[in-house]
Design a protein around this motif. Structure first.
Motif, PDB file in Angstrom:
ATOM      1  N   MET A  59       2.312  15.407   5.576  1.00 31.61           N
ATOM      2  CA  MET A  59       1.190  14.707   4.965  1.00 31.61           C
ATOM      3  C   MET A  59       1.678  13.369   4.442  1.00 31.61           C
ATOM      4  O   MET A  59       2.862  13.208   4.122  1.00 31.61           O
ATOM      5  N   TYR A  60       0.749  12.416   4.371  1.00 32.50           N
ATOM      6  CA  TYR A  60       1.103  11.055   4.004  1.00 32.50           C
ATOM      7  C   TYR A  60       0.084  10.469   3.035  1.00 32.50           C
ATOM      8  O   TYR A  60      -1.098  10.811   3.079  1.00 32.50           O
ATOM      9  N   ALA A  61       0.566   9.551   2.231  1.00 33.26           N
ATOM     10  CA  ALA A  61      -0.348   8.757   1.417  1.00 33.26           C
ATOM     11  C   ALA A  61      -1.159   7.860   2.349  1.00 33.26           C
ATOM     12  O   ALA A  61      -0.665   7.426   3.398  1.00 33.26           O
ATOM     13  N   ASP A  62      -2.383   7.576   1.967  1.00 34.97           N
ATOM     14  CA  ASP A  62      -3.237   6.727   2.806  1.00 34.97           C
ATOM     15  C   ASP A  62      -2.595   5.362   3.052  1.00 34.97           C
ATOM     16  O   ASP A  62      -2.765   4.774   4.123  1.00 34.97           O
ATOM     17  N   SER A  63      -1.851   4.873   2.085  1.00 31.83           N
ATOM     18  CA  SER A  63      -1.282   3.532   2.189  1.00 31.83           C
ATOM     19  C   SER A  63      -0.188   3.427   3.256  1.00 31.83           C
ATOM     20  O   SER A  63       0.147   2.317   3.682  1.00 31.83           O
ATOM     21  N   VAL A  64       0.370   4.553   3.680  1.00 36.77           N
ATOM     22  CA  VAL A  64       1.450   4.506   4.674  1.00 36.77           C
ATOM     23  C   VAL A  64       1.084   5.230   5.965  1.00 36.77           C
ATOM     24  O   VAL A  64       1.859   5.185   6.934  1.00 36.77           O
ATOM     25  N   LYS A  65      -0.059   5.865   5.994  1.00 42.39           N
ATOM     26  CA  LYS A  65      -0.458   6.648   7.161  1.00 42.39           C
ATOM     27  C   LYS A  65      -0.522   5.759   8.396  1.00 42.39           C
ATOM     28  O   LYS A  65      -1.083   4.667   8.357  1.00 42.39           O
ATOM     29  N   GLY A  66       0.096   6.219   9.472  1.00 37.18           N
ATOM     30  CA  GLY A  66       0.128   5.454  10.704  1.00 37.18           C
ATOM     31  C   GLY A  66       1.302   4.500  10.801  1.00 37.18           C
ATOM     32  O   GLY A  66       1.577   3.960  11.873  1.00 37.18           O
TER      33      GLY A  66
END
Length: 122
Positions: A59-66
């Motif tokens: 899982m990832y924070a939205d700020s680093v996703k992708g």
């Protein structure tokens, strides 16, 4: 508890990439959920990424996703954070942490590394 040592931080230009590594001591590494968190100057420590015991879930924070990818090698007692398309807002001290709960909350991790500085310059 498990002992953790991060490496791989440094200075990189905007748009560049870095790979952080976190080596763990002990024979129970696969028993821990591993997380990456970061703290920028004047800000609270924030969640970046987490990977489950076997590595089958992340899982990832939205700020680093992708842009960021975490992985682990239980045979080497090591977890990684591959960071790409870096932006200035990614500048922070990055910590790896071990815990028993698969979560995005920084509070549940029980063992922490010393941190490694990542600086993204323009």
């Amino acid at each position: 508890q498990v002992q953790l040592v991060e490496s791989g931080g440094g200075l990189v230009q905007v748009g560049g990439s870095l790979r952080l590594s976190c080596a763990a001591s002990g024979r129970t590494f696969s028993s821990y959920v591993m997380g990456w968190l970061r703290q920028a100057p004047g800000k609270e420590r924030e969640f970046v990424a987490s990977i489950s015991w076997s590595g089958g879930a992340t899982m990832y924070a939205d700020s680093v996703k992708g842009r960021f990818t975490t992985s682990r090698d239980n045979a080497k007692n090591t977890v990684y954070l591959q960071m790409s398309s870096l932006i200035s807002e990614d500048t922070a001290v990055y910590y790896c942490a071990a815990g028993l709960v698969y979560t995005n909350s920084p509070r549940v991790y029980t063992s922490w590394g010393q941190g490694t500085q990542v600086t993204v310059s323009s």
